[in-house]
Write a protein that holds these residues in place. Structure first.
Motif, PDB file in Angstrom:
ATOM      1  N   SER A   1      60.928  41.212  77.772  1.00 25.51           N
ATOM      2  CA  SER A   1      62.313  41.241  78.245  1.00 25.51           C
ATOM      3  C   SER A   1      62.438  42.136  79.462  1.00 25.51           C
ATOM      4  CB  SER A   1      63.226  41.790  77.152  1.00 25.51           C
ATOM      5  OG  SER A   1      63.161  40.971  76.005  1.00 25.51           O
TER       6      SER A   1
ATOM      7  N   THR B   1      67.737  54.887  76.672  1.00 25.30           N
ATOM      8  CA  THR B   1      67.339  53.645  75.999  1.00 25.30           C
ATOM      9  C   THR B   1      65.824  53.555  75.874  1.00 25.30           C
ATOM     10  OG1 THR B   1      67.161  52.441  78.105  1.00 25.30           O
ATOM     11  CG2 THR B   1      69.311  52.388  76.989  1.00 25.30           C
TER      12      THR B   1
ATOM     13  N   GLU C   1      62.457  44.471  73.468  1.00 27.55           N
ATOM     14  CA  GLU C   1      63.583  43.714  72.912  1.00 27.55           C
ATOM     15  C   GLU C   1      64.666  43.557  73.966  1.00 27.55           C
ATOM     16  OE1 GLU C   1      63.422  42.480  69.927  1.00 27.55           O
ATOM     17  OE2 GLU C   1      61.515  43.481  69.481  1.00 27.55           O
TER      18      GLU C   1
ATOM     19  N   SER D   1      67.766  43.431  73.575  1.00 31.67           N
ATOM     20  CA  SER D   1      68.927  44.306  73.306  1.00 31.67           C
ATOM     21  C   SER D   1      68.744  45.653  74.012  1.00 31.67           C
ATOM     22  CB  SER D   1      69.114  44.506  71.806  1.00 31.67           C
ATOM     23  OG  SER D   1      67.914  45.016  71.240  1.00 31.67           O
ATOM     24  N   ASP D   2      67.510  46.114  74.090  1.00 38.10           N
ATOM     25  CA  ASP D   2      67.251  47.371  74.816  1.00 38.10           C
ATOM     26  C   ASP D   2      67.469  47.206  76.324  1.00 38.10           C
ATOM     27  OD1 ASP D   2      66.539  48.864  72.533  1.00 38.10           O
ATOM     28  OD2 ASP D   2      64.499  48.058  72.587  1.00 38.10           O
TER      29      ASP D   2
ATOM     30  N   ARG E   1      69.424  45.057  77.754  1.00 38.50           N
ATOM     31  CA  ARG E   1      70.869  44.918  77.969  1.00 38.50           C
ATOM     32  C   ARG E   1      71.556  46.275  77.928  1.00 38.50           C
ATOM     33  NH1 ARG E   1      74.843  41.010  77.808  1.00 38.50           N
ATOM     34  NH2 ARG E   1      73.270  39.383  77.489  1.00 38.50           N
ATOM     35  N   ARG E   2      71.165  47.102  76.973  1.00 40.61           N
ATOM     36  CA  ARG E   2      71.772  48.428  76.840  1.00 40.61           C
ATOM     37  C   ARG E   2      71.504  49.264  78.103  1.00 40.61           C
ATOM     38  NH1 ARG E   2      75.556  51.019  76.012  1.00 40.61           N
ATOM     39  NH2 ARG E   2      75.428  53.183  75.377  1.00 40.61           N
TER      40      ARG E   2
END
Lengths: 265, 265, 265
Positions: free
Chosen positions: A75, A99, A128, A130-131, A133-134
């Motif tokens: 990602s 993060t 990931e 989600s990481d 994105r954060r």
């Protein structure tokens, strides 16, 4: 009647005016007339400086290889802008602190929409999505702050950045030591940056990490860029002294040189 | 009545709006709304092309080293601009002729505020700050003249420079022989510069010192730049022939292409 | 009364005008106020994107050598522009297919008049000047079509190019195989180009010929540029998928992003 007059005035104006190019600061201040979320899952958001934040959950393997990304990062987070490299590197630095991501690459196009400096393209790697994105969310939020000490007018811009503790984005971009205070001093046109640099290093006991000028350490931007490290008090003092002389010189060239958002340091 | 109102509105608009993008010539013509001397001892003055002139009496030793300046020059003069490299190199050439200084470096950012060419950062070295200051003063004064044969419109710009006797700034920038006549021919977009170059060398018996194009010899500017040397009459003739064809081509693209100040050659 | 009117007019003006450094698309849409043929035999014509086309029947031998042109080409065709490299390379590709000429060089200045991308300087070599002229004429005519899938707004631009059969200009510029389908995908700011590239290669079974980003494969432009080859249906599908996501992202940043001329692919 008034309608007709307005039309007449508009015609007159169109005849007389043309084509403007924003300074760094003005470019940043403009609010893009965004249409909001485009309904694309990879879209995270936009911010000052014509900044866009995106993520890709699984980069295509063929592209992955061409982009020379470490295979362990499936990602990626993408932070890109027309105006601003320093503000984005500082924002990215906060994002990697907050993060589970790493900085893959930092690229500096010659841009600022007719201004004297850089835009940016910063890639974050994550296992990931989600990481990733954060990280982009954090960076986008930081930008209002990190644009605070970018001052500009029609003649150019100056930029100051300061952190008490540099992390991996700053290290990647400038080779500055992780965990120590870090200051960034930028002046454009480059002549201003030379004097700002001299004032900074004379003001406080700091160590010079790097010095960039149009022919080296920039993408042919019209900037001199100084990076310093050292004791946090000294770094802050050096940066503030450079700011004072920089604003005065810009204003001597072309009048008021306001902050892009709100001064911070 | 309506005429008066339109004029009033136009005045208001001029006050509130600014910043035009800037062909080389237009950028140069704009008068910066300078606040005058900012009360900084290092400040020497400003000039056309968003030019600023500064001096530093004693460059900080740490910075001195990072800037790779020869240790014998404690003092430096700094000449920087958003618009214009040729005019500044020619002005610097007069300055080194007239003062006890040397050219340390000439750097060419990709700039002109959205135009097709370069800005500049030129450093003078001196043992005494008074010499550095004098060099900057001379250079700033020369700029009105050296911008005289910069012609521009919305499509681009052309530039002609001529001197009967090149000195050390021209030698440093272009490798042209010191003491001989020198001519500089610039066309932007680059296509125009190709034809100007061909016309110049066909017109008179000159020797080509160098040829720069977007991919080599420029900072990716949209220019072709030819440098010639030789007999002073021949060089002047070559430059004037290039000017004639260059102005015609610019005007074929986008209408009148006036001088930034007043034609000189 | 007049005060109120002026405020009303100013509001209207703010709504209707925008300030902006010309995007690639806008720059392209502007009609230069050409004065028509300047009465120079070397002049061929002008076109969208501040493009000019010229020929030289017999390049001066001294210049010929400095320009590093193969001696067999006495005549050259010159295609140059402030805005657009992709459209010009594609147009040049049609021109070499249609005429007895070869591509000598393709150079990409960092330009677009304050936008995020490139201008161009393309040289054609020919033994006869009539062939060089014909090549320039063909290229100038193609530009309206090849600018069709350049979309832009104040935030940036995207560009799509497709041909069922690449020829020598595309091969020279990108190393793509001659005779096969070829697609070009450009996004600016560069962040948009990253996602467009990922979408393109995931959509169809294409082969990546090259990937350019601000720090490599561009002239520090704020673009990511992907070149793909493969089966013609697949290449077209990849390009169209990239276009869809690219337009959406540009519009999320700054509202409508229209074609520079008329969509073609």
């Amino acid at each position: 009647m008034q309608e007709q007059l307005i039309d007449k005035v508009m015609d007159e104006i169109k005849k007389r005016m043309e084509n403007h190019a924003p300074t760094a600061a003005q470019g940043a201040q403009e609010k893009p007339k965004a249409t909001g979320n485009p309904g694309i899952t990879e879209f995270v958001g936009t911010a000052i400086g014509d900044t866009i934040g995106l993520v890709i959950a699984n980069v295509d393997p063929m592209l992955h290889e061409k982009m020379k990304i470490d295979p362990k990062y499936r990602s990626i987070g993408i932070l890109g802008a027309r105006t601003g490299a320093g503000p984005h590197i500082m924002a990215a630095d906060e994002a990697v602190k907050a993060t589970n991501t790493e900085i893959i690459s930092i690229e500096l196009p010659r841009d600022t929409k007719g201004g004297a400096g850089h835009g940016s393209l910063i890639l974050f790697g994550a296992e990931e999505v989600s990481d990733a994105r954060r990280a982009i969310e954090v960076a986008l939020k930081e930008l209002n702050r990190t644009f605070g000490d970018v001052y500009g007018n029609d003649a150019g811009h100056i930029e100051l950045q300061y952190t008490a503790r540099a992390s991996y984005a700053i290290n990647k971009a400038f080779g500055a030591p992780v965990g120590k205070a870090f200051g960034l001093i930028v002046g454009a046109p480059a002549a201003i940056g030379v004097l700002m640099s001299d004032v900074a290093v004379k003001t406080a006991n700091v160590e010079v990490v790097g010095y960039g000028s149009p022919a080296g350490g920039t993408s042919y931007s019209n900037e001199v860029i100084l990076q310093v490290t050292g004791d946090s008090g000294a770094v802050r003092q050096a940066v503030l002294a450079a700011k004072e002389v920089g604003v005065k010189l810009l204003e001597a060239m072309a009048g008021p040189a306001p902050s892009s958002t709100k001064p911070y340091i």
